[in-house]
Design a protein around this motif. Sequence first.
Motif, PDB file in Angstrom:
ATOM      1  N   GLN A  62      39.474  18.630  43.362  1.00 49.92           N
ATOM      2  CA  GLN A  62      38.341  19.298  43.216  1.00 49.92           C
ATOM      3  C   GLN A  62      37.090  18.898  44.448  1.00 49.92           C
ATOM      4  O   GLN A  62      35.841  18.945  44.098  1.00 49.92           O
ATOM      5  N   THR A  63      37.469  18.560  45.474  1.00 45.09           N
ATOM      6  CA  THR A  63      36.509  18.052  46.708  1.00 45.09           C
ATOM      7  C   THR A  63      37.218  18.724  48.053  1.00 45.09           C
ATOM      8  O   THR A  63      38.490  18.534  48.040  1.00 45.09           O
ATOM      9  N   ALA A  67      34.177  17.173  52.756  1.00 44.85           N
ATOM     10  CA  ALA A  67      33.389  16.202  52.146  1.00 44.85           C
ATOM     11  C   ALA A  67      34.227  14.745  52.102  1.00 44.85           C
ATOM     12  O   ALA A  67      33.728  13.697  52.321  1.00 44.85           O
ATOM     13  N   VAL A  68      35.592  14.777  52.169  1.00 37.10           N
ATOM     14  CA  VAL A  68      36.435  13.881  51.897  1.00 37.10           C
ATOM     15  C   VAL A  68      36.660  12.984  53.258  1.00 37.10           C
ATOM     16  O   VAL A  68      36.901  11.476  52.887  1.00 37.10           O
ATOM     17  N   LEU A 100      30.603  10.958  45.838  1.00 37.22           N
ATOM     18  CA  LEU A 100      31.977  11.806  46.120  1.00 37.22           C
ATOM     19  C   LEU A 100      32.291  12.483  44.863  1.00 37.22           C
ATOM     20  O   LEU A 100      32.898  13.590  44.919  1.00 37.22           O
TER      21      LEU A 100
END
Length: 367
Positions: A62-63, A67-68, A100
């Motif tokens: 779900q990311t 972003a990760v 996160l």
Amino acid sequence: MSVECREKIVDEPKTSPVAADLLAHYDAHARDLPWRVAPADRRAGVRPDPYRVWLSEVMLQQTTVAAVTGYFDRFVTRWPTVDALAAAPDEDVLAAWAGLGYYARARNLIACVRTVAAGHGGQFPDTEAGLRTLPGIGDYTAASVAAIAFDRPSAVVDANVERVTARLYAIETPLPAARTEIRARVAALVPADRPGDFAQAMMDLGATVCTPRNPSCLLCPLAQHCAARAAGIAESLPVKLPKKPRPQRTGTAWWIEQDGKVLLVQRPGSGMLGGMRALPDDGWSARGDGNAEPPMTGQWQRIDAAVAHVFTHFSLDLALALYRGPQIDKVAFENLNGAIWWPVDNIAGAGLPTLFAKAAAVAIQHR
């Protein structure tokens, strides 16, 4: 042709035209990701590190990749192995995860890596069934780690793969009902010789070419196989039922500052933002508004500003109030769970989740 030769051909692994075209595209266009072994290196015998594969898959739930990536790099620099992460204090891992989102993943991450370290000699099981026995690992993560790290012929289906497959076969059944057929279609495509690369190739295709809006059908290596493209309905798939509107909740966070330090608490280990450091609040939740009752008596100044935050299942407007005295007594302090005085000038080092980091920034502007 001899019987022996015919049997040899029959026994050789088959790769469908769809998988062959996809893998050829992946060989030329695979994304360069810090947890990934490039296809050329993989064919040369370089094996992925299961720890890095697992860590990336947990973070990517779900990311987005964007972003990760920074979080992943910081984690593997600080904790490069299973044993290193397993030995890390909970609060350090949770603080490193701050921002996160989906914080249950961080708690599951800690439980899983400690199980691997203590019960599996620091080695991840190499099958889907074995991986599913670990805390926090469900069907998707088990399939992805089994395929990518161990080249098991697993059907790896995330949102990108759902979209590619629904379009490839023009599956018009709405999600989530379509998932059984989608998984069966993916399982039938997985090649015996490169299942890990195939899984990553499907994800890449959905992320870069077969995108939710304006898919690049002219650049797609599967265009000639795609039933939705032929029917002119690619962008309308997969079909999704309308989402229910998110409930709106309200709550209050309390900024209590003395001698250049702010009072932080530790949220309960389970539930929303579990185990994270945070500002004291009034008990808001996904199910209801906060009670607006401060954690102690005294003079409070309401700030004419609120923090808006969107969770998966609800939206929150968080009001803020500043404590103006008198001095906090020991009893009031000890009644707050995990209370700690934290230097305001190092609030970034507290590892607050995004909601409370935003609230702290507003409070600092108004104190």
